[in-house]
Enzyme design. Sequence first.
Site, PDB file in Angstrom:
ATOM      1  N   HIS A   8      15.452 -33.905   6.993  1.00  0.00           N
ATOM      2  CA  HIS A   8      14.134 -34.546   6.987  1.00  0.00           C
ATOM      3  C   HIS A   8      13.012 -33.538   6.768  1.00  0.00           C
ATOM      4  O   HIS A   8      12.113 -33.761   5.981  1.00  0.00           O
ATOM      5  CB  HIS A   8      13.924 -35.306   8.304  1.00  0.00           C
ATOM      6  CG  HIS A   8      12.730 -36.192   8.281  1.00  0.00           C
ATOM      7  ND1 HIS A   8      11.444 -35.708   8.456  1.00  0.00           N
ATOM      8  CD2 HIS A   8      12.618 -37.530   8.100  1.00  0.00           C
ATOM      9  CE1 HIS A   8      10.596 -36.716   8.391  1.00  0.00           C
ATOM     10  NE2 HIS A   8      11.283 -37.834   8.174  1.00  0.00           N
ATOM     11  N   ARG A   9      13.010 -32.450   7.498  1.00  0.00           N
ATOM     12  CA  ARG A   9      12.063 -31.350   7.405  1.00  0.00           C
ATOM     13  C   ARG A   9      10.653 -31.665   7.882  1.00  0.00           C
ATOM     14  O   ARG A   9       9.787 -30.810   7.806  1.00  0.00           O
ATOM     15  CB  ARG A   9      12.007 -30.780   5.976  1.00  0.00           C
ATOM     16  CG  ARG A   9      13.362 -30.328   5.490  1.00  0.00           C
ATOM     17  CD  ARG A   9      13.328 -29.468   4.284  1.00  0.00           C
ATOM     18  NE  ARG A   9      12.608 -30.039   3.169  1.00  0.00           N
ATOM     19  CZ  ARG A   9      12.400 -29.395   2.032  1.00  0.00           C
ATOM     20  NH1 ARG A   9      12.864 -28.162   1.879  1.00  0.00           N
ATOM     21  NH2 ARG A   9      11.752 -29.947   1.049  1.00  0.00           N
ATOM     22  N   ASP A  10      10.411 -32.858   8.403  1.00  0.00           N
ATOM     23  CA  ASP A  10       9.093 -33.165   8.970  1.00  0.00           C
ATOM     24  C   ASP A  10       9.239 -34.116  10.156  1.00  0.00           C
ATOM     25  O   ASP A  10       8.439 -35.035  10.325  1.00  0.00           O
ATOM     26  CB  ASP A  10       8.161 -33.752   7.908  1.00  0.00           C
ATOM     27  CG  ASP A  10       6.696 -33.755   8.336  1.00  0.00           C
ATOM     28  OD1 ASP A  10       6.322 -32.930   9.206  1.00  0.00           O
ATOM     29  OD2 ASP A  10       5.918 -34.569   7.809  1.00  0.00           O
ATOM     30  N   LEU A  11      10.272 -33.893  10.966  1.00  0.00           N
ATOM     31  CA  LEU A  11      10.430 -34.728  12.147  1.00  0.00           C
ATOM     32  C   LEU A  11       9.321 -34.392  13.138  1.00  0.00           C
ATOM     33  O   LEU A  11       9.064 -33.231  13.435  1.00  0.00           O
ATOM     34  CB  LEU A  11      11.794 -34.507  12.807  1.00  0.00           C
ATOM     35  CG  LEU A  11      12.989 -35.092  12.086  1.00  0.00           C
ATOM     36  CD1 LEU A  11      14.275 -34.733  12.831  1.00  0.00           C
ATOM     37  CD2 LEU A  11      12.866 -36.592  11.932  1.00  0.00           C
ATOM     38  N   ASN A  15       6.667 -39.698  13.221  1.00  0.00           N
ATOM     39  CA  ASN A  15       7.656 -40.142  12.249  1.00  0.00           C
ATOM     40  C   ASN A  15       8.889 -40.775  12.892  1.00  0.00           C
ATOM     41  O   ASN A  15       9.918 -40.926  12.240  1.00  0.00           O
ATOM     42  CB  ASN A  15       8.069 -38.977  11.342  1.00  0.00           C
ATOM     43  CG  ASN A  15       6.961 -38.590  10.394  1.00  0.00           C
ATOM     44  OD1 ASN A  15       6.043 -39.364  10.153  1.00  0.00           O
ATOM     45  ND2 ASN A  15       7.030 -37.393   9.853  1.00  0.00           N
TER      46      ASN A  15
END
Length: 187
Positions: A8-11, A15
């Site tokens: 995901h890289r943007d948890l 989100n």
Amino acid sequence: MHARGVVHRDLKMENIMLDSTKQFIKIVDFGLSNMWSGGAALRTPCGSLEYAAPELFVDGRRYGPEVDLWSIGVIVYGMVTGGLPFTGAEGGEGKSRPQLRAAISRGFTRKQRAALACVTPECKAFIQHLLEPNVELRMKIEEASRHRWVRRPGMRMKTHPFGTIDPVVNREVPPRPPRDTLLTGVS
């Protein structure tokens, strides 16, 4: 998500949603996500700084799903303490980005341990193992899902009844329309 090759890289808290039954979480905003296939092949640092794993600050360092595990640690810390472990200056806002990166790279200090004083030892251990700056020592997803804080008596983990996805179809991207189609009506 990781089993399907997606990092995901943007948890972050914003989100993560609950579905209408309040039994399942839904992860949203896959705008920065990327496919990952076994080896740590991703290199681009991205995501929200307060949730970013320390390895993202090393130029050219390759990484994989372990960055999402760090972010999960930040999320759980925030859920049980009411604040994020690595944010602005001690007394408020204003810590510079380099100072924030250094604090994240150091990991747990007395400040974070004090904030976790009110939680169970199992919860504290769970968070500390996720927020381990050394990637080799950080808890893996399999360990996290079996951790005694997550699997405590009376709690059942459910997985969403999501059918298997054909890997070929899953990776297909619809063709992009010709450039002139995108600019219709513009001269």
